[in-house]
Scaffold this active site. Sequence first.
Site, PDB file in Angstrom:
ATOM      1  N   ASP A  46       0.943  -1.189   0.291  1.00 49.84           N
ATOM      2  CA  ASP A  46       0.545  -0.468  -0.348  1.00 49.84           C
ATOM      3  C   ASP A  46       0.914   1.063   0.301  1.00 49.84           C
ATOM      4  O   ASP A  46       0.565   2.751  -0.268  1.00 49.84           O
ATOM      5  CB  ASP A  46      -0.790  -0.272   1.089  1.00 49.84           C
ATOM      6  CG  ASP A  46      -0.451   0.455   2.745  1.00 49.84           C
ATOM      7  OD1 ASP A  46       1.049  -0.080   2.451  1.00 49.84           O
ATOM      8  OD2 ASP A  46      -1.272  -0.215   3.645  1.00 49.84           O
ATOM      9  N   SER A  47       2.124   0.889   0.048  1.00 44.05           N
ATOM     10  CA  SER A  47       3.141   2.243  -0.281  1.00 44.05           C
ATOM     11  C   SER A  47       2.364   3.085  -1.677  1.00 44.05           C
ATOM     12  O   SER A  47       3.342   3.825  -1.955  1.00 44.05           O
ATOM     13  CB  SER A  47       4.466   1.459  -0.275  1.00 44.05           C
ATOM     14  OG  SER A  47       4.876   0.634  -0.786  1.00 44.05           O
ATOM     15  N   ASP A  85      -0.831  -6.333   0.051  1.00 40.82           N
ATOM     16  CA  ASP A  85      -1.247  -5.682   0.672  1.00 40.82           C
ATOM     17  C   ASP A  85      -2.578  -4.866   0.821  1.00 40.82           C
ATOM     18  O   ASP A  85      -2.669  -4.275   0.254  1.00 40.82           O
ATOM     19  CB  ASP A  85      -0.475  -4.600   0.559  1.00 40.82           C
ATOM     20  CG  ASP A  85       0.915  -4.116   2.188  1.00 40.82           C
ATOM     21  OD1 ASP A  85       0.571  -4.858   2.745  1.00 40.82           O
ATOM     22  OD2 ASP A  85       1.470  -3.164   2.423  1.00 40.82           O
ATOM     23  N   LYS A 115      -0.661  -9.675   3.237  1.00 38.13           N
ATOM     24  CA  LYS A 115      -0.256  -9.240   4.342  1.00 38.13           C
ATOM     25  C   LYS A 115      -1.289  -7.984   4.673  1.00 38.13           C
ATOM     26  O   LYS A 115      -1.555  -7.805   4.257  1.00 38.13           O
ATOM     27  CB  LYS A 115       1.382  -8.357   3.473  1.00 38.13           C
ATOM     28  CG  LYS A 115       1.633  -7.552   5.258  1.00 38.13           C
ATOM     29  CD  LYS A 115       3.449  -7.139   4.428  1.00 38.13           C
ATOM     30  CE  LYS A 115       3.259  -5.695   4.100  1.00 38.13           C
ATOM     31  NZ  LYS A 115       2.520  -5.077   4.886  1.00 38.13           N
ATOM     32  N   GLU A 117      -1.348  -5.741   8.515  1.00 37.44           N
ATOM     33  CA  GLU A 117      -0.266  -5.119  10.033  1.00 37.44           C
ATOM     34  C   GLU A 117      -0.952  -4.970  11.061  1.00 37.44           C
ATOM     35  O   GLU A 117      -2.184  -4.942  11.122  1.00 37.44           O
ATOM     36  CB  GLU A 117      -0.036  -3.192   9.770  1.00 37.44           C
ATOM     37  CG  GLU A 117       0.762  -3.581   7.981  1.00 37.44           C
ATOM     38  CD  GLU A 117       1.090  -0.948   7.899  1.00 37.44           C
ATOM     39  OE1 GLU A 117       0.578  -1.001   8.925  1.00 37.44           O
ATOM     40  OE2 GLU A 117       0.700  -1.200   7.405  1.00 37.44           O
ATOM     41  N   GLU A 184       9.701  -4.802  10.209  1.00 36.09           N
ATOM     42  CA  GLU A 184      10.182  -3.335   9.997  1.00 36.09           C
ATOM     43  C   GLU A 184      10.482  -2.159  11.200  1.00 36.09           C
ATOM     44  O   GLU A 184       9.975  -1.704  12.002  1.00 36.09           O
ATOM     45  CB  GLU A 184       8.786  -2.492   8.812  1.00 36.09           C
ATOM     46  CG  GLU A 184       8.987  -1.364   8.627  1.00 36.09           C
ATOM     47  CD  GLU A 184       8.240  -0.087   7.738  1.00 36.09           C
ATOM     48  OE1 GLU A 184       7.229  -0.769   7.150  1.00 36.09           O
ATOM     49  OE2 GLU A 184       7.771   0.347   7.140  1.00 36.09           O
TER      50      GLU A 184
END
Length: 277
Positions: A46-47, A85, A115, A117, A184
């Site tokens: 999602d960056s 993501d 993925k 978070e 991270e």
Amino acid sequence: MKKKLSSLDLQKMKTQGEKAAWITSYDYWTANFAEQAGIDMILVGDSLGMCIYGYEGTIPVTMDQCIYHSEAVRRGASKTFIVGDMPFLSYQVSVEDAVRNAGRFHKEAGVDAIKLEGGKRVCPQIKAITDGGMLVMGHIGLTPQSSGQQGGFKAQGRTAETATQLIEDAKAIQEAGAFSLLVEAVPPEVCKIIKDTLKIPVYSIGAGVDADGQLMICSDVLGIFQAFTPKFVKKYENLGEKTIKAFTEYVNDTKNKRFPEDKHTYKMVEGELEKLK
Ligand code: KIV
């Protein structure tokens, strides 16, 4: 001919001490170049909100944007393990949302895993998605979707207390059924403890060389992203500068009539020009 890795291959790489090299990608071309370079895995992160759309963070990114870019990446890298993501609010509100959106990634974009978070607080979602037959990668440490709570884009786990919390989160994520974990912006010593503690592969982005592999953002590796450069980034190229140089030359050539040259133009069929006169 490249063989697409499976989660079992990635697990075997950990056992054999072979590092996995992976990168983010958001489009057909970089995915294709990454595959040709022998990358082990691609994250459609999602960056993309920052690297493609110019948002200040990842919060505005939608499921539809992630699916759209994952489809292009899948077309560019058909023999590479691809992780989609989960964007903000695609899994936080309910377990049902989480399963449905993870399923969308698989049905509409053909990813191999998703993925998400968070630590213990997202374990019910990890379990439900895994129970739905899909592969989940956890993500702890600096988690951009909750960077507001973390005081910004800051390294995590730098005290014994916060490191212990991360280690407990990592164990819970493995217990919930995740097939791997991304750590991270965490000190290397803490990531090594996590990697040595867990059976599943533990990957690093800014968490040191001892992890089972490294992830980098493609726009950082290529030197395209210009807003800021995290400490853990190594720029392997400076395509930003090279692109500006190429565009500047094109502009100057056009204005000074050095482009197009004769070789860039089409010729009329012989004898036809005279008929126009
Ligand atoms: O979106 C992304 O690219 C990520 C990395 C920052 C780990 O989640």
